[in-house]
Enzyme design. Structure first.
Site, short mmCIF file in Angstrom:
data_model
loop_
_atom_site.label_atom_id
_atom_site.label_comp_id
_atom_site.label_asym_id
_atom_site.label_seq_id
_atom_site.Cartn_x
_atom_site.Cartn_y
_atom_site.Cartn_z
N HIS A 196 44.05 -10.21 -45.26
CA HIS A 196 43.22 -9.19 -45.90
C HIS A 196 41.77 -9.59 -45.70
O HIS A 196 41.41 -10.77 -45.78
CB HIS A 196 43.54 -9.11 -47.40
N HIS A 224 51.99 -12.57 -63.72
CA HIS A 224 53.37 -12.39 -64.21
C HIS A 224 54.39 -13.14 -63.36
O HIS A 224 55.51 -13.36 -63.80
CB HIS A 224 53.72 -10.89 -64.29
N ASN A 258 37.66 -7.77 -46.48
CA ASN A 258 36.79 -6.63 -46.75
C ASN A 258 35.37 -7.10 -46.96
O ASN A 258 35.12 -8.23 -47.39
CB ASN A 258 37.29 -5.81 -47.95
N GLY A 278 38.96 8.39 -53.63
CA GLY A 278 39.11 8.06 -52.22
C GLY A 278 40.38 8.63 -51.62
O GLY A 278 41.22 9.21 -52.31
N ASN A 279 40.54 8.44 -50.31
CA ASN A 279 41.71 8.93 -49.61
C ASN A 279 42.93 8.07 -49.99
O ASN A 279 42.92 6.85 -49.81
CB ASN A 279 41.45 8.87 -48.10
N HIS A 295 40.26 -21.70 -43.33
CA HIS A 295 39.28 -22.18 -44.31
C HIS A 295 38.07 -22.83 -43.64
O HIS A 295 36.93 -22.63 -44.09
CB HIS A 295 39.94 -23.15 -45.28
N HIS A 327 49.95 -6.55 -41.72
CA HIS A 327 51.29 -7.09 -41.95
C HIS A 327 51.95 -7.25 -40.58
O HIS A 327 51.95 -6.32 -39.76
CB HIS A 327 52.11 -6.15 -42.84
#
Length: 279
Positions: free
Chosen positions: A117, A180, A119, A263-264, A150, A107
């Site tokens: 993001h 939502h 991973n 997990g942590n 992209h 951020h």
């Protein structure tokens, strides 16, 4: 945990990617005249069986350019519990699992610099597969940045047989959606999962996804980090961050996996923005 050669190779790669990404982010802070650095905290996990279940390292930096960036690596294993095991590929009949990976969320202080993001992960149950991806999350989108992001990911996909940019890009578009609110979390990227079969080919593709992220995102940060902004831009960023937090807490599968596998907590929730608003 005793790791086999494939598990060791994946873990070693994710840790090396972490080191390169963190070094590049610190270099950006230095270019901005900041002495910010990553704070690394190791953590250990106890499996529900009572046995040691691996662990990881949470890295967080708060600086002049990166208002808050977290880069986590973890290598865990043990037994998945109850109905959750049935939701994991290959674990319905045998809940034993292994997972290693890297997870990153940034951020930014300047609302013209997109949040991001990324991973990459390798999981083993009765099956073995890679998953991951990267997606760009600008509060104030700029077409040139979206196209750069992209195009770099597409090139990584196009260089490998397992890479399927049209499918992975659509997968990201569908996944990073807030039903939502009826809006997307960002401007997309790629998302892939359950790449099984040829370990070498799938691993090579996953590595190139990591390299593509390291190529494109720092370039975008440097392009925008000195752009002028005003209070209205900050307000728009904080409102957008509220949507980001809603997605991660309600829909994100990685958040759920981390919580369900013990997990942590700080590492799992490092994806949340430092400041957000709901008006």
């Amino acid at each position: 945990m005793i790791l086999d050669s494939e598990q060791t190779a994946a873990r070693t790669w994710f840790e090396s990617l972490r080191d390169r990404i963190c070094a590049e982010f610190v270099a950006i802070e230095r270019e901005a005249g900041s002495d910010a650095d990553f704070d690394y905290i190791a953590w250990d996990r106890t499996d529900p069986s009572g046995e040691p279940g691996g662990g990881g390292v949470r890295g967080v930096m708060k600086g002049r350019v990166f208002e808050k960036v977290g880069v986590n690596v973890s290598t865990v294993g043990g037994t998945l519990e109850g109905d959750f095991a049935k939701s994991i590929n290959g674990a319905a009949d045998d809940p034993a699992f292994f997972a290693t990976g890297i997870s990153l969320v940034a951020h930014m202080a300047n609302p013209h610099v997109p949040a991001v993001h990324m991973n990459c992960r390798f999981l083993v149950t009765t099956k073995r597969w890679f998953g991951g991806g990267a997606d760009l999350n600008p509060p104030l989108p700029v077409a040139a940045d979206t196209e750069d992001f992209h195009a770099t990911l597409k090139a990584a996909c196009d260089a490998h047989a397992p890479g399927d940019y049209p499918r992975f890009s659509k997968w990201a578009e569908d996944y990073f959606y807030i039903p939502h609110r009826q809006v997307h979390r960002g401007v997309g990227g790629i998302f892939f999962d359950h790449l099984e079969g040829d370990f070498a080919a799938n691993f090579a593709f996953t590595q190139d996804v990591g390299r593509a992220f390291l190529d494109t995102y720092p370039r975008i940060v440097r392009r925008r980090m000195n752009d002028a902004f005003d209070d209205a831009d900050i307000a728009a960023m904080h409102a957008w961050r509220g949507r980001y937090a809603e997605f991660n807490l309600v829909y994100d599968r990685g958040t759920l996996f981390g919580l369900k596998t013990g997990g942590n907590i700080d590492a799992i929730l490092m994806s949340l923005p430092p400041v957000a608003t709901w008006e």
